[in-house]
Motif scaffolding. Structure first.
Motif, mmCIF file in Angstrom:
data_model
loop_
_atom_site.group_PDB
_atom_site.id
_atom_site.type_symbol
_atom_site.label_atom_id
_atom_site.label_comp_id
_atom_site.label_asym_id
_atom_site.label_seq_id
_atom_site.Cartn_x
_atom_site.Cartn_y
_atom_site.Cartn_z
ATOM 1 N N ASN A 291 0.787 -1.170 0.128
ATOM 2 C CA ASN A 291 0.065 -0.048 0.147
ATOM 3 C C ASN A 291 0.816 1.165 0.226
ATOM 4 N N LYS A 292 2.182 0.959 -0.005
ATOM 5 C CA LYS A 292 3.155 2.233 0.194
ATOM 6 C C LYS A 292 2.662 3.408 1.046
ATOM 7 N N LYS A 293 1.986 2.990 2.285
ATOM 8 C CA LYS A 293 1.762 3.967 3.352
ATOM 9 C C LYS A 293 2.944 4.556 4.182
ATOM 10 N N HIS A 294 2.574 5.392 4.800
ATOM 11 C CA HIS A 294 3.907 5.973 5.702
ATOM 12 C C HIS A 294 4.070 5.107 6.911
ATOM 13 N N SER A 295 5.012 4.806 7.190
ATOM 14 C CA SER A 295 5.402 3.969 8.370
ATOM 15 C C SER A 295 6.153 4.889 9.338
ATOM 16 N N LEU A 296 6.055 4.441 10.671
ATOM 17 C CA LEU A 296 7.058 5.026 11.795
ATOM 18 C C LEU A 296 8.156 4.194 11.744
ATOM 19 N N VAL A 297 9.427 4.786 11.661
ATOM 20 C CA VAL A 297 10.674 4.506 11.773
ATOM 21 C C VAL A 297 11.346 4.907 12.742
ATOM 22 N N GLN A 298 10.939 5.801 13.666
ATOM 23 C CA GLN A 298 11.816 6.288 14.780
ATOM 24 C C GLN A 298 10.820 7.052 15.704
ATOM 25 N N THR A 299 11.107 6.960 16.957
ATOM 26 C CA THR A 299 10.542 8.088 17.767
ATOM 27 C C THR A 299 11.522 8.567 18.773
ATOM 28 N N LEU A 300 11.671 9.774 18.783
ATOM 29 C CA LEU A 300 12.764 10.754 19.318
ATOM 30 C C LEU A 300 12.003 11.251 20.727
ATOM 31 N N GLU A 301 12.664 10.760 21.939
ATOM 32 C CA GLU A 301 12.058 11.161 23.048
ATOM 33 C C GLU A 301 13.168 11.581 24.161
ATOM 34 N N LYS A 302 13.101 12.823 24.308
ATOM 35 C CA LYS A 302 14.058 13.670 25.033
ATOM 36 C C LYS A 302 13.369 14.679 25.775
ATOM 37 N N HIS A 303 12.446 15.662 24.985
ATOM 38 C CA HIS A 303 11.592 16.663 25.618
ATOM 39 C C HIS A 303 10.771 16.065 26.838
#
Length: 454
Positions: A291-303
Motif C-alpha cells: 500500500n506504500k503508506k507512511h510507516s513509523l521508523v523512529q521515535t525521538l524522546e527527550k523533551h
C-alpha cells in the motif's frame, strides 16, 4: 487582546483512549506562565557556550528592526507567516489573511498610524485562527482552527490592489477549494470502512480533520501537502487535485503541533506533539508493503513537555525541535546507520545536544543557511549560528544576538537571505538576512541581520 495562551503538558491517558476533540483550541500551544520551575533538560549537554547567552556577542552580528507592521485598531494576534516572491502573507487569530510588501524599504516613510493602509486583506476564513500558511506557485494553502484547509488562487495583478488615491485596497483571492473537497467526501461516504470513530457516538470519514489543523508542509517536489491536527492525525493531500491520499490516525498520543518534510528527497517526515515526542515517518520500500503508506521508523524522546516547533537544515541532516521546556534540541543523522536504499531506517537521528537561553517556551523555529532563528514566549528571538568547520566532530553553535522589541510571545517566524543587500554593497565580507516575526502583540516586525563570514 489580553490573552496569553496555556502551554500543553502531556495528558495521562488510559489504554486505548477514544480521542475527544478539544473544546478549548487555545490550550495546545503556548505558555501562560514562566517555566522557570521546570528544569531545562539538565541531562542534555549544551552545544553553545554560556557566554553566547549574552544579548549580543561583540562584533558577532549587526541587527536592527527595520519596520513594525500593524493594522490600526486590529486586536487580532499574528498566528502564521509565509513568504512568496515580493509578498509576505500573515494569518491572524480572526481568520484574516493579509498580503504585505516584504521589502522593509517600503515602510521607511510610513508612520505607525497609517501602516494598515499597506496591508491588503486577500482572504478570510470563518473567523477562526489561521494556524499555518504555505505557498505553491499560484496557490496559497491555509490551515484553520475550524478543522479546514482552504486553497486560494493568488492574484499577481498588483495594480488592482491600489485605489485612485494610491492607497492599498482589499483584493480578495478566489477560494478554489476547501479540504476535504466535496468530491472526496462524497466518494468516501458509501463504505463503512471509510469511517473512523471521533467521539463516543460520532463517526466521520477518514479524510476529515476533526480538530484544529495546526501545521502544513509541502513535499520536496510540491506534489504533496502534509497537514497535522490536534486530532492526533496527519494527512497527505495531492496538490494537483486536492485529493486526500492517506491519513495516519493515532500518530501521537496527544495533539500534533508541528510537521517538517525533508527537502533532500529522502522521504522523511517529522511530527512533533504535545505528548512530548517527535516521530519520524517514511514510506518504506519493503516488497511486502504493497500500500506504500507512511510507516513509523523512529521515535525521538527527550523533551519533557509539549513539542511546539520543528525545523530542518537545508540538506535534511539536522533536525531542530523546540518545546515548552525552554530548550531547542539538535538531532543529527547518524551516517553510519543510515541506509539510503534499504528499509532499515531506525535510529537514523541522534541527539547531539541542546541550545539554551530562552526563559520560556519555544514557539517557532526557522532555518536559513547555517542560521537558526527561534521565537519564544519570553518575547524574544534568538539567532544561532552553526559552526561550518569541517574539522569539528561535534559542530558547535553560538548565539549571535537576541532580538528584543515584541511585547508579547513571538508566535511565528520566517526568514530569507537579503539578496538586495549584496546587490547594493560591494563589500562581501558579510551576509544579510531579513527576518519576519509575528507576535501576540498583534504586530509583525521586519529585522535586518548582517552576519560576517567566518
Amino acid at each position: 487582546m489580553g490573552l496569553l495562551l496555556p502551554c500543553p503538558m502531556p495528558r495521562r491517558r488510559n489504554k486505548e483512549p477514544k480521542f475527544q476533540p478539544s473544546s478549548n483550541h487555545l490550550q495546545s500551544e503556548l505558555s501562560n506562565a514562566s517555566l522557570s520551575s521546570q528544569p531545562s533538560l539538565p541531562s542534555v549537554p549544551s552545544l553553545a557556550p554560556s557566554s553566547s547567552f549574552r544579548k549580543q556577542a561583540p562584533a558577532a552580528s549587526e541587527h536592527q528592526c527595520s519596520a513594525t507592521l500593524k493594522v490600526k485598531g486590529n486586536s487580532s494576534y499574528i498566528s502564521s507567516l509565509a513568504i512568496a516572491g515580493k509578498l509576505l502573507y500573515s494569518g491572524s487569530s480572526n481568520g484574516e489573511i493579509r498580503a504585505w510588501n516584504r521589502d522593509p524599504n517600503n515602510y521607511v516613510n510610513v508612520t505607525s498610524t497609517d501602516v494598515g493602509d499597506h496591508a491588503n486583506v486577500v482572504a478570510t476564513g470563518n473567523g477562526d485562527a489561521v494556524k499555518s500558511l504555505v505557498v505553491l506557485g499560484d496557490k496559497l494553502f491555509s490551515a484553520h482552527q475550524d478543522h479546514k484547509i482552504r486553497v486560494w488562487k493568488i492574484d499577481n495583478n498588483t495594480s488592482a490592489y491600489y485605489s485612485t488615491s494610491g492607497k492599498l485596497k482589499n483584493k480578495y483571492y478566489e477560494r478554489i477549494a476547501t479540504l476535504p473537497t466535496l468530491n472526496d467526501r462524497f466518494t468516501k461516504c458509501f463504505l463503512a470502512n471509510n469511517y473512523v470513530q471521533v467521539r463516543r457516538h460520532k463517526k466521520c470519514t477518514w479524510v476529515h480533520h476533526v480538530d484544529t489543523v495546526s501545521a502544513l508542509a509541502l513535499s520536496s517536489d510540491g506534489s504533496l501537502l502534509y497537514s497535522t491536527s490536534w486530532d492526533r492525525t496527519f494527512k497527505i493531500w495531492r496538490t494537483s487535485d486536492f485529493r486526500c491520499l492517506e491519513s495516519v490516525k493515532n500518530a501521537h498520543d496527544d495533539a500534533i503541533n508541528a510537521i517538517v518534510v525533508s527537502k533532500s528527497n529522502d522521504g522523511f517526515v517529522y511530527t512533533g506533539s504535545a505528548d512530548t515526542k517527535i516521530k519520524v515517518w517514511k514510506k518504506l520500500r519493503a516488497a511486502l508493503q504493497v500500500n506504500k503508506k507512511h510507516s513509523l521508523v523512529q521515535t525521538l524522546e527527550k523533551h519533557k513537555s509539549a513539542v511546539t516547533a520543528l525545523a530542518l537544515s537545508t540538506d535534511g541532516t539536522v533536525l531542530y525541535s523546540g518545546a515548552c521546556d525552554r530548550s531547542i534540541l539538535v538531532w543529527e543523522r547518524d551516517q553510519g546507520n543510515y541506509i539510503v536504499d534499504g528499509d532499515d531506517d531506525s535510529g537514523h537521528m541522534v541527539l547531539k545536544g541542546a541550545l539554551r537561553g530562552h526563559t520560556k517556551a519555544i514557539l517557532c523555529l526557522a532555518v536559513v543557511s547555517n542560521l537558526l532563528f527561534s521565537g519564544s514566549s519570553d518575547n524574544t528571538i534568538r539567532i544561532w549560528r552553526r559552526s561550518s568547520s569541517v574539522t569539528d566532530h561535534q559542530k558547535g553553535y553560538s548565539c549571535l544576538a537576541v532580538l528584543e522589541g515584541h511585547r508579547r510571545p513571538v508566535k511565528c517566524l520566517t526568514a530569507v537571505v537579503d539578496s538586495d543587500y549584496s546587490n547594493r554593497n560591494s563589500d562581501h565580507s558579510s551576509t544579510s538576512f531579513l527576518v519576519y516575526s509575528g507576535s501576540l502583540d498583534c504586530e509583525i516586525k521586519i529585522w535586518q541581520i548582517r552576519v560576517p563570514f567566518l
